[in-house]
Design a protein around this motif. Structure first.
Motif, short mmCIF file in Angstrom:
data_model
loop_
_atom_site.label_atom_id
_atom_site.label_comp_id
_atom_site.label_asym_id
_atom_site.label_seq_id
_atom_site.Cartn_x
_atom_site.Cartn_y
_atom_site.Cartn_z
N GLY A 64 31.21 -36.98 97.98
CA GLY A 64 31.49 -38.01 98.96
C GLY A 64 30.46 -39.11 99.07
N ALA A 65 29.41 -39.07 98.29
CA ALA A 65 28.39 -40.12 98.34
C ALA A 65 28.87 -41.35 97.58
CB ALA A 65 27.08 -39.61 97.75
N PRO A 66 28.51 -42.57 98.04
CA PRO A 66 28.91 -43.79 97.32
C PRO A 66 28.35 -43.79 95.90
CG PRO A 66 28.06 -44.31 99.50
CD PRO A 66 27.76 -42.87 99.26
N MET A 67 29.17 -44.20 94.94
CA MET A 67 28.74 -44.22 93.55
C MET A 67 27.54 -45.13 93.36
SD MET A 67 29.28 -42.85 90.66
CE MET A 67 28.77 -43.10 88.96
N ASN A 68 27.50 -46.24 94.12
CA ASN A 68 26.35 -47.16 94.01
C ASN A 68 25.04 -46.42 94.31
OD1 ASN A 68 28.35 -49.07 93.72
ND2 ASN A 68 28.25 -49.75 95.83
N ASP A 69 25.06 -45.62 95.38
CA ASP A 69 23.85 -44.90 95.77
C ASP A 69 23.49 -43.82 94.76
OD1 ASP A 69 23.82 -46.49 97.99
OD2 ASP A 69 24.62 -44.98 99.34
N LEU A 70 24.52 -43.18 94.22
CA LEU A 70 24.26 -42.14 93.22
C LEU A 70 23.60 -42.73 91.97
CD1 LEU A 70 27.60 -40.08 93.43
CD2 LEU A 70 25.34 -39.43 94.33
N ILE A 71 24.08 -43.90 91.55
CA ILE A 71 23.49 -44.56 90.38
C ILE A 71 22.05 -44.97 90.68
CG2 ILE A 71 23.59 -46.62 88.93
CD1 ILE A 71 26.61 -46.45 89.02
N GLN A 72 21.85 -45.47 91.90
CA GLN A 72 20.50 -45.86 92.29
C GLN A 72 19.54 -44.68 92.23
OE1 GLN A 72 20.09 -48.30 95.86
NE2 GLN A 72 18.40 -47.02 96.55
N GLU A 73 19.97 -43.54 92.77
CA GLU A 73 19.11 -42.36 92.75
C GLU A 73 18.90 -41.85 91.33
OE1 GLU A 73 17.44 -41.01 95.26
OE2 GLU A 73 18.16 -42.65 96.50
N ALA A 74 19.94 -41.91 90.51
CA ALA A 74 19.80 -41.50 89.11
C ALA A 74 18.79 -42.39 88.39
CB ALA A 74 21.15 -41.56 88.41
N GLY A 75 18.84 -43.69 88.69
CA GLY A 75 17.88 -44.62 88.11
C GLY A 75 16.45 -44.31 88.53
N LEU A 76 16.28 -43.94 89.79
CA LEU A 76 14.94 -43.57 90.27
C LEU A 76 14.45 -42.31 89.56
CD1 LEU A 76 15.35 -44.16 94.12
CD2 LEU A 76 14.04 -45.54 92.51
N GLY A 77 15.36 -41.35 89.35
CA GLY A 77 14.98 -40.15 88.61
C GLY A 77 14.58 -40.47 87.18
N LEU A 78 15.29 -41.41 86.58
CA LEU A 78 14.97 -41.83 85.21
C LEU A 78 13.58 -42.47 85.15
CD1 LEU A 78 16.00 -42.15 82.30
CD2 LEU A 78 17.04 -44.32 82.99
N MET A 79 13.27 -43.28 86.16
CA MET A 79 11.95 -43.92 86.20
C MET A 79 10.84 -42.89 86.41
SD MET A 79 12.99 -47.28 88.42
CE MET A 79 11.31 -47.89 88.56
N LYS A 80 11.10 -41.88 87.24
CA LYS A 80 10.11 -40.82 87.44
C LYS A 80 9.88 -40.07 86.13
CE LYS A 80 11.12 -39.98 92.33
NZ LYS A 80 11.70 -39.01 93.30
N ALA A 81 10.96 -39.85 85.39
CA ALA A 81 10.83 -39.16 84.11
C ALA A 81 9.96 -39.96 83.15
CB ALA A 81 12.22 -38.93 83.51
N ALA A 82 10.17 -41.27 83.11
CA ALA A 82 9.37 -42.12 82.22
C ALA A 82 7.90 -42.10 82.62
CB ALA A 82 9.91 -43.56 82.26
N GLU A 83 7.65 -42.04 83.92
CA GLU A 83 6.28 -42.03 84.41
C GLU A 83 5.55 -40.74 84.04
OE1 GLU A 83 2.83 -43.34 86.02
OE2 GLU A 83 4.68 -44.53 85.79
N LYS A 84 6.27 -39.62 84.04
CA LYS A 84 5.62 -38.31 83.83
C LYS A 84 5.80 -37.76 82.42
CE LYS A 84 6.02 -36.97 88.69
NZ LYS A 84 4.54 -36.83 88.89
N PHE A 85 6.56 -38.46 81.59
CA PHE A 85 6.85 -37.95 80.25
C PHE A 85 5.59 -37.94 79.38
CE2 PHE A 85 8.47 -38.82 75.84
CZ PHE A 85 9.02 -37.56 75.64
N ASP A 86 5.37 -36.83 78.67
CA ASP A 86 4.25 -36.69 77.75
C ASP A 86 4.79 -36.62 76.33
OD1 ASP A 86 1.99 -36.15 76.34
OD2 ASP A 86 1.45 -34.31 77.40
N PRO A 87 4.67 -37.70 75.56
CA PRO A 87 5.23 -37.70 74.21
C PRO A 87 4.54 -36.73 73.26
CG PRO A 87 3.93 -39.69 74.61
CD PRO A 87 4.06 -38.99 75.92
N ASP A 88 3.37 -36.23 73.64
CA ASP A 88 2.66 -35.30 72.77
C ASP A 88 3.29 -33.91 72.74
OD1 ASP A 88 0.72 -37.12 71.97
OD2 ASP A 88 -0.54 -36.71 73.71
N ARG A 89 4.20 -33.63 73.66
CA ARG A 89 4.78 -32.29 73.74
C ARG A 89 5.91 -32.06 72.74
NH1 ARG A 89 3.32 -29.11 77.89
NH2 ARG A 89 2.04 -30.03 79.54
N GLY A 90 6.33 -33.11 72.03
CA GLY A 90 7.35 -32.95 71.00
C GLY A 90 8.75 -32.75 71.52
N VAL A 91 9.02 -33.20 72.75
CA VAL A 91 10.35 -33.09 73.35
C VAL A 91 10.98 -34.48 73.43
CG1 VAL A 91 11.64 -32.40 75.42
CG2 VAL A 91 9.63 -31.09 74.70
#
Length: 292
Positions: A64-91
């Motif tokens: 029941g959540a608005p799709m706009n808000d869901l996309i916004q939150e997904a985008g924030l999660g993607l940005m957090k992933a980019a901030e914490k991603f360690d390319p040295d781990r081979g994933v």
């Protein structure tokens, strides 16, 4: 970041047209962002995987959540992933980002399902997102076999299926079956009845607490200013650039500007902190109590 319907549609179209990154390019962009804070590299990485974020967000529309808000939150999660991603781990970044995107969207749905939080433990989250699906399947299977499950049997089977205690199932069923009510509703039918919001405890800081905090912060500023004064110009510059900027600079960038090696900048930084620590310790237990 607010995304309206028009922006949502535009974002979705752009995501579908975004480049597909191979593993090598993805790794180069991740290193460029982690080591050099290259915003162009970050933009390419986020844009390339925004379609993944939108796809995952769409799976939560049934709550029941608005799709706009869901996309916004997904985008924030993607940005957090980019901030914490360690390319040295081979994933692969996409594999790592899935977890951050899912966590961000799930937390948003949990926060907004009800004015009263439905729960935040791992078992409660598992129940919230799986209970109705598991319950419907168990009821279909029982009906196909000609059995009729009572409420207790059904809750017991759900608990076993999801792997959570029975009491968590009972609690979640009660919460999901309830409805929100306005805090401005009166507690009685009388015209002058008190509103429910008046019964909530005010958790704002008291006046004496604010004065005490202001006093302590003022003392800390004086001590830190005095400690900074014990440093030479180069040490003050390194401390400011490394610790007092909104976006701290890397040892490598400071080394290039000061014509020093990365290791030498690290040594100077450590020496500066040691000088500041001695200066602060000169104030005795009082400064330690404020920093505790």
């Amino acid at each position: 970041m607010v995304i309206d319907v028009q922006q949502n549609n535009s974002l979705s179209r752009k995501a579908m047209k975004a480049e597909l990154l191979d593993a090598e390019t993805e790794l180069q962009l991740a290193y460029a962002w982690r080591d050099h804070r290259d915003e162009e590299a970050l933009h390419r990485l986020i844009t390339a995987y925004m379609r993944l974020a939108i796809s995952m967000a769409s799976k939560f529309r049934r709550y029941g959540a608005p799709m706009n808000d869901l996309i916004q939150e997904a985008g924030l999660g993607l940005m957090k992933a980019a901030e914490k991603f360690d390319p040295d781990r081979g994933v692969r970044f996409s594999t790592y980002a899935v977890w951050w995107i899912k966590a961000s969207v799930q937390d948003y749905v949990m926060r907004n399902w009800s004015m009263v939080r439905t729960g935040s433990t791992s078992s409660q989250k598992s129940l919230f997102f799986n209970m109705r699906r598991v319950q419907a399947r168990l009821e279909r299977e029982a009906m196909a076999q000609g059995h009729e499950l009572d409420g207790y049997q059904l809750r017991e089977m759900i608990a076993q299926e999801v792997g959570v205690p029975l009491r968590d199932v009972e609690m979640m069923q009660g919460r999901l079956s309830g409805s929100d009510f306005s805090l401005n509703a009166t507690q009685s039918s009388e015209d002058e009845g008190r509103e429910w919001i008046d019964a909530l405890e005010d958790d704002a800081p008291r006046g004496d607490e604010l004065v005490e905090v202001d006093h302590d912060l003022g003392a800390l500023r004086v001590w830190l200013t005095d400690a900074m004064g014990k440093l030479n110009e180069r040490e003050r510059f390194i401390v400011r650039e490394r610790k007092l900027r909104d976006e701290p600079r890397t040892l490598e960038s400071l080394g290039e500007e000061l014509s020093l090696s990365k290791e030498r900048v690290r040594q100077l930084e450590a020496a500066a902190f040691q000088k500041m620590r001695k200066s602060l310790e000169a104030n005795g237990t009082e400064v330690q109590s404020l920093l505790a």
